[in-house]
Write a protein that holds these residues in place. Structure first.
Motif, PDB file in Angstrom:
ATOM      1  N   LYS A 143       0.811  -1.216   0.000  1.00 21.73           N
ATOM      2  CA  LYS A 143       0.000   0.000   0.000  1.00 21.73           C
ATOM      3  C   LYS A 143       0.846   1.269   0.000  1.00 21.73           C
ATOM      4  CE  LYS A 143      -3.766   0.327   2.489  1.00 21.73           C
ATOM      5  NZ  LYS A 143      -4.735   0.225   3.601  1.00 21.73           N
ATOM      6  N   LYS A 144       2.043   1.193   0.580  1.00 25.18           N
ATOM      7  CA  LYS A 144       2.925   2.361   0.655  1.00 25.18           C
ATOM      8  C   LYS A 144       3.461   2.765  -0.712  1.00 25.18           C
ATOM      9  CE  LYS A 144       4.366   1.579   5.373  1.00 25.18           C
ATOM     10  NZ  LYS A 144       5.453   1.341   6.308  1.00 25.18           N
ATOM     11  N   GLU A 145       3.458   1.839  -1.658  1.00 27.10           N
ATOM     12  CA  GLU A 145       3.960   2.110  -3.005  1.00 27.10           C
ATOM     13  C   GLU A 145       2.842   2.504  -3.965  1.00 27.10           C
ATOM     14  OE1 GLU A 145       6.835  -0.918  -4.410  1.00 27.10           O
ATOM     15  OE2 GLU A 145       6.532  -1.802  -2.417  1.00 27.10           O
ATOM     16  N   MET A 146       1.643   2.725  -3.427  1.00 28.28           N
ATOM     17  CA  MET A 146       0.477   3.008  -4.255  1.00 28.28           C
ATOM     18  C   MET A 146      -0.189   4.311  -3.811  1.00 28.28           C
ATOM     19  SD  MET A 146       0.242   0.112  -6.021  1.00 28.28           S
ATOM     20  CE  MET A 146      -1.259  -0.719  -6.363  1.00 28.28           C
ATOM     21  N   ILE A 147      -1.000   4.847  -4.706  1.00 28.15           N
ATOM     22  CA  ILE A 147      -1.846   5.998  -4.400  1.00 28.15           C
ATOM     23  C   ILE A 147      -3.288   5.556  -4.629  1.00 28.15           C
ATOM     24  CG2 ILE A 147      -2.472   8.360  -4.989  1.00 28.15           C
ATOM     25  CD1 ILE A 147       0.338   8.718  -6.129  1.00 28.15           C
ATOM     26  N   ARG A 148      -4.162   5.917  -3.707  1.00 29.39           N
ATOM     27  CA  ARG A 148      -5.568   5.518  -3.798  1.00 29.39           C
ATOM     28  C   ARG A 148      -6.388   6.682  -4.352  1.00 29.39           C
ATOM     29  NH1 ARG A 148      -9.992   4.988   0.489  1.00 29.39           N
ATOM     30  NH2 ARG A 148     -11.315   3.323  -0.312  1.00 29.39           N
ATOM     31  N   VAL A 149      -7.254   6.373  -5.301  1.00 29.70           N
ATOM     32  CA  VAL A 149      -8.194   7.341  -5.851  1.00 29.70           C
ATOM     33  C   VAL A 149      -9.581   6.868  -5.418  1.00 29.70           C
ATOM     34  CG1 VAL A 149      -9.087   8.420  -7.944  1.00 29.70           C
ATOM     35  CG2 VAL A 149      -6.683   7.768  -7.815  1.00 29.70           C
ATOM     36  N   VAL A 150     -10.393   7.793  -4.880  1.00 29.81           N
ATOM     37  CA  VAL A 150     -11.664   7.426  -4.266  1.00 29.81           C
ATOM     38  C   VAL A 150     -12.843   8.115  -4.940  1.00 29.81           C
ATOM     39  CG1 VAL A 150     -12.962   7.445  -2.097  1.00 29.81           C
ATOM     40  CG2 VAL A 150     -10.508   7.228  -2.049  1.00 29.81           C
ATOM     41  N   ARG A 151     -13.952   7.355  -5.083  1.00 28.78           N
ATOM     42  CA  ARG A 151     -15.232   7.930  -5.501  1.00 28.78           C
ATOM     43  C   ARG A 151     -16.157   7.882  -4.295  1.00 28.78           C
ATOM     44  NH1 ARG A 151     -18.479   4.025  -8.379  1.00 28.78           N
ATOM     45  NH2 ARG A 151     -19.312   3.726  -6.316  1.00 28.78           N
ATOM     46  N   SER A 152     -16.678   9.050  -3.901  1.00 26.62           N
ATOM     47  CA  SER A 152     -17.586   9.109  -2.763  1.00 26.62           C
ATOM     48  C   SER A 152     -18.987   8.683  -3.192  1.00 26.62           C
ATOM     49  CB  SER A 152     -17.634  10.533  -2.197  1.00 26.62           C
ATOM     50  OG  SER A 152     -18.222  11.401  -3.150  1.00 26.62           O
ATOM     51  N   LYS A 153     -19.899   8.561  -2.230  1.00 29.34           N
ATOM     52  CA  LYS A 153     -21.282   8.190  -2.544  1.00 29.34           C
ATOM     53  C   LYS A 153     -21.958   9.230  -3.430  1.00 29.34           C
ATOM     54  CE  LYS A 153     -22.281   5.315   1.438  1.00 29.34           C
ATOM     55  NZ  LYS A 153     -23.117   5.118   2.615  1.00 29.34           N
ATOM     56  N   GLU A 154     -21.502  10.476  -3.316  1.00 30.30           N
ATOM     57  CA  GLU A 154     -22.057  11.570  -4.132  1.00 30.30           C
ATOM     58  C   GLU A 154     -21.501  11.567  -5.548  1.00 30.30           C
ATOM     59  OE1 GLU A 154     -20.495  12.331  -1.016  1.00 30.30           O
ATOM     60  OE2 GLU A 154     -22.445  11.964  -0.084  1.00 30.30           O
ATOM     61  N   GLY A 155     -20.502  10.724  -5.813  1.00 29.16           N
ATOM     62  CA  GLY A 155     -19.915  10.632  -7.146  1.00 29.16           C
ATOM     63  C   GLY A 155     -18.699  11.516  -7.345  1.00 29.16           C
ATOM     64  N   GLU A 156     -18.223  12.162  -6.277  1.00 32.77           N
ATOM     65  CA  GLU A 156     -17.035  13.010  -6.371  1.00 32.77           C
ATOM     66  C   GLU A 156     -15.784  12.142  -6.340  1.00 32.77           C
ATOM     67  OE1 GLU A 156     -17.047  16.045  -3.339  1.00 32.77           O
ATOM     68  OE2 GLU A 156     -19.219  16.271  -3.545  1.00 32.77           O
TER      69      GLU A 156
ATOM     70  N   GLY B 271     -15.487   5.394   0.743  1.00 34.15           N
ATOM     71  CA  GLY B 271     -15.905   5.332  -0.652  1.00 34.15           C
ATOM     72  C   GLY B 271     -15.208   4.224  -1.404  1.00 34.15           C
ATOM     73  N   ARG B 272     -15.563   4.110  -2.672  1.00 30.43           N
ATOM     74  CA  ARG B 272     -14.995   3.099  -3.555  1.00 30.43           C
ATOM     75  C   ARG B 272     -13.610   3.557  -3.984  1.00 30.43           C
ATOM     76  NH1 ARG B 272     -14.506  -1.814  -5.419  1.00 30.43           N
ATOM     77  NH2 ARG B 272     -14.510  -2.038  -7.655  1.00 30.43           N
ATOM     78  N   GLY B 273     -12.604   2.718  -3.789  1.00 30.70           N
ATOM     79  CA  GLY B 273     -11.242   3.106  -4.098  1.00 30.70           C
ATOM     80  C   GLY B 273     -10.588   2.239  -5.151  1.00 30.70           C
ATOM     81  N   ALA B 274      -9.608   2.821  -5.822  1.00 33.75           N
ATOM     82  CA  ALA B 274      -8.793   2.100  -6.792  1.00 33.75           C
ATOM     83  C   ALA B 274      -7.346   2.557  -6.573  1.00 33.75           C
ATOM     84  CB  ALA B 274      -9.233   2.416  -8.211  1.00 33.75           C
TER      85      ALA B 274
END
Length: 92
Positions: free
Chosen positions: A21-34, A45-48
């Motif tokens: 996880k330390k070598e990665m960056i997480r991008v998140v989508r909130s419930k509102e779609g942001e 939220g949903r993360g990738a």
């Protein structure tokens, strides 16, 4: 006696590599779609996850991998922010 701690691994959506996880960056989508970049890794939220390399970010941008994973259109500012974070971290 040494206790081996389990290192959490995540799969990069762009390259398919399994990294810590330390070598990665997480991008998140909130419930509102942001969509936002989650530096702490704890936002709700949903993360990738994407590898902390400019190459991985460019692959994700070209193939729209983050958009497919998060089921939302990813603004260009998110990719720019990811690249800026990677460059800032490499300087430090």
């Amino acid at each position: 006696m040494a206790i081996n701690k389990k290192v959490p691994l995540r799969k990069c959506v762009a390259t398919g590599e399994m990294l810590s996880k330390k070598e990665m960056i997480r991008v998140v989508r909130s419930k509102e779609g942001e969509v936002s970049v989650d530096v702490s890794g704890k936002k709700p939220g949903r993360g990738a996850y994407v590898s902390k390399t400019e190459k991985a970010i460019e692959i994700a941008r070209k193939k729209n991998v983050l958009g497919h994973q998060l089921d939302v259109k990813i603004p260009e500012e998110i990719y720019d922010e990811l690249i800026l974070l990677i460059r800032r971290e490499s300087i430090i």
